[in-house]
Design a protein around this motif. Structure first.
Motif, PDB file in Angstrom:
ATOM      1  N   GLY A 283     -58.711 -13.698   6.960  1.00 47.05           N
ATOM      2  CA  GLY A 283     -59.598 -13.535   8.175  1.00 47.05           C
ATOM      3  C   GLY A 283     -60.658 -14.510   8.347  1.00 47.05           C
ATOM      4  O   GLY A 283     -61.128 -14.814   9.498  1.00 47.05           O
ATOM      5  N   SER A 284     -61.185 -15.142   7.257  1.00 52.96           N
ATOM      6  CA  SER A 284     -62.168 -15.995   7.557  1.00 52.96           C
ATOM      7  C   SER A 284     -61.968 -17.375   8.068  1.00 52.96           C
ATOM      8  O   SER A 284     -62.527 -18.151   8.765  1.00 52.96           O
TER       9      SER A 284
ATOM     10  N   LEU B 276     -62.801  -8.686  12.490  1.00 50.84           N
ATOM     11  CA  LEU B 276     -62.271  -8.550  11.003  1.00 50.84           C
ATOM     12  C   LEU B 276     -62.618  -7.475  10.323  1.00 50.84           C
ATOM     13  O   LEU B 276     -61.725  -6.818   9.456  1.00 50.84           O
TER      14      LEU B 276
ATOM     15  N   ASP C 195     -55.560  -7.464  15.476  1.00 47.09           N
ATOM     16  CA  ASP C 195     -54.892  -8.882  15.309  1.00 47.09           C
ATOM     17  C   ASP C 195     -53.529  -8.796  14.711  1.00 47.09           C
ATOM     18  O   ASP C 195     -53.451  -8.506  13.721  1.00 47.09           O
TER      19      ASP C 195
END
Length: 580
Positions: free
Chosen positions: A260-261, A274, A154
């Motif tokens: 990330g959540s 994640l 990411d």
């Protein structure tokens, strides 16, 4: 100095280091691949309920883990082998260099410091090599690889790496800079502890005789407390490093999960991705932490390397000749000793110890040297076998300047019994064989008989094989002197030098020994440094030293008439005997 030392002494172990790199590379690749497989299991297997996929990928992860463990163990093995080799080579180099030092260099460094440098300092460098081989190879691989793999997972969360790593480096770097002077101070204080302990062990009889146990205990306690204080201060800083690292790790983990959540919530990131990103961030930070631990060790190892380098970089003031010569056909005698205008001054001293000393000690004759304490007798003795080099004039043996002779050839022709005779740990036999390794048992007993040592050696348990402790502390001073004299006699040199070697003998034993010596050393040159006039009355020539100058020369009878200094020495000893 640290890097120079490492480059030089790691060169012979290149093969081992290459093996470490290969296995660390394999271990790092496995470590970097595992989080991706874990993400695949979560996103592809668990999310879709594909048990077969989970088992297949899980089996691959298990195999990779086994390979990773095997590579890690092998890398540590080869790294440890390289580190131990470096330590061995460094100790050998220090020992060889110190063995070539003259007494001047040994005095300048000090025996306790030289011992510390060859043990504790070498150990610090050795530990750095071990940790470097096991950590510093893997750390860059995991750091660089972790960044690449994290960005692949990411890109938008990658800014957390750019914040976390510099924060960790800045925090730990600040701690390390404060530790460097403490490590330098610690090594110096370890030297002090070694010096105090060595003095107390060597002078234990003096300590007890003057009832100074409490004073010496306090003295050692202060040195010990100084080391402890420095170690505690360094330890507190080192202890601070761990919470600092953990703080950065935990804050970074929370930040990754937090941001990330939100990406998972809006559907732009999967849970497995994640977790993989978090794993890579932990790998990166752990690698930085490992490098930090190495950075903590580097300052102390650098201090130790400087101290080792100081020893290895010091040349002896007594240097072997570039083109050593032998005695050759022009040899003027056998063991004849000649001093021509010899002078000696210690570096930086205001006045020379010896000035204008000239005399000849001929083969088959006994030359005695006497003088008051501090007149330069022992310094003169040290110049004869070239333990020091004369700063003026020349010392010649059989017509050849000792500075031009091959050192082994020179020492092979001299039998020296120092003022403080030293015996090595082992046996009576092993000490005597220092003089002549291939000597027969009959030769050993004959030397002991001449030295008036045969009687007590035969009474010792084991005889020639009786145990001798380090320094000969399990025998009396007189016995130690006689064994040292026998060691020189076994050698059968052409020039004997006795530096006040009869001082611990009673008058009767002294007389018997000198009478036996006269028969055994017929044809050799004898130089005797003496304090007692009774030991040299029958010498062929007596030299009287006073204030570093040759004040008188002649036989006992001649000097009684011509030398006031000699008369004073004789009268003082006669007065002392009459008083007794």
């Amino acid at each position: 100095m640290l890097w120079k030392l490492l480059v030089e002494y790691l060169r012979p172990h290149r093969g081992l280091l290459l093996a470490v790199v290969v296995f660390q590379l394999a271990q790092s690749i496995a470590s970097l691949y595992l989080p991706t497989l874990n993400a695949d299991i979560i996103d592809e297997g668990v999310a879709k309920g594909d048990t077969g996929y989970i088992l297949r990928v899980g089996t691959v992860m298990l195999v990779i883990t086994v390979v990773q463990i095997a590579c890690a163990v092998t890398a540590v093995y080869f790294g440890a082998k390289a580190a131990m080799g470096v330590g061995r080579d460094l100790r050998g180099a220090i020992f060889t260099r110190v063995g070539a030092f003259s007494e001047q260099e040994v005095t300048r460094f000090g025996a306790p410091s030289l011992i510390t440098r060859s043990t504790n300092d070498v150990q610090q460098v050795q530990q750095l090599v071990l940790m470097g081989a096991t950590l510093m190879v893997a750390a860059p691989m995991l750091s660089i690889g972790g960044v690449i793999m994290a960005v692949r997972q990411d890109v938008q969360l990658s800014w957390l790496i750019a914040v976390s790593v510099p924060a960790l480096l800045a925090a730990v770097g600040l701690i390390i800079t404060r530790m460097v002077p403490l490590f330098r101070l610690m090594q110096a204080r370890i030297d002090t502890v070694n010096r105090v302990l060595r003095e107390q062990l060597t002078g234990i009889r003096v300590v007890r005789a003057f009832v100074r146990e409490d004073v010496e205990t306090a003295r050692f306690g202060k040195a010990n407390a100084d080391v402890t204080d420095t170690a505690l201060r360094a330890g507190r800083l080192m202890a601070l490093a761990f919470p600092t690292v953990m703080l950065v790790l935990n804050v970074s983990s929370v930040a990754v999960i937090w941001f990330g959540s939100f990406r998972i919530q809006d559907g732009s990131m999967q849970v497995g991705t994640l977790i993989a990103f978090l794993s890579y961030l932990m790998q990166i930070l752990m690698s930085v932490m490992m490098a930090t631990f190495m950075a903590i060790m580097i300052p102390r190892a650098a201090v130790s390397a400087d101290r080792i380098g100081a020893v290895l970089g010091t040349e002896s003031s007594v240097r072997p000749p570039l083109n050593p010569v032998g005695f050759g056909a022009g040899r003027t005698g056998r063991g004849e000793l000649e001093l021509r205008g010899v002078g000696f001054a210690y570096p930086g001293a205001e006045a020379p110890v010896l000035t204008g000393i000239s005399f000849t000690a001929r083969a088959g004759q006994t030359t005695a040297i006497i003088g008051a304490t501090g007149s330069g007798k022992t310094t003169l003795v040290n110049l004869m076998p070239r333990l020091f080099d004369a700063t003026d004039g020349a010392v010649l043996i059989d017509g050849v300047d000792v500075r031009e002779l091959d050192p082994d050839l020179l020492w092979g022709h001299i039998g020296l019994v120092p003022q403080k005779p030293y015996l090595f740990s082992g046996t009576v036999r092993s000490n005597l064989l220092y003089g002549k390794p291939d000597a027969t048992e009959d030769e050993l007993w004959r030397a002991l008989s001449i030295a008036q040592a045969e009687g007590f050696v035969r009474e010792m348990e084991g005889g020639l094989d009786a145990s001798v402790s380090q320094g000969g502390t399990n025998v009396s001073g007189g016995q130690r002197q006689r064994i040292a004299i026998a060691r020189a006699l076994v050698k059968r040199p052409e020039l004997y030098i006795f530096d006040d070697s009869f001082s611990s003998l009673d008058t009767a034993t002294d007389a018997r020994l000198r009478q036996a010596l006269r028969r055994h050393t017929a044809g050799a040159t004898l130089v005797i440094i003496a304090q007692r006039v009774s030991s040299i009355t029958d010498a062929d020539q007596i030299l009287v030293l006073d204030g570093g100058r040759l004040e008188g020369r002649g036989t006992h009878a001649e000097l009684l008439e011509t030398s006031e200094t000699y008369q004073e020495i004789v009268n003082s000893q006669l007065a002392a005997e009459e008083t007794v």
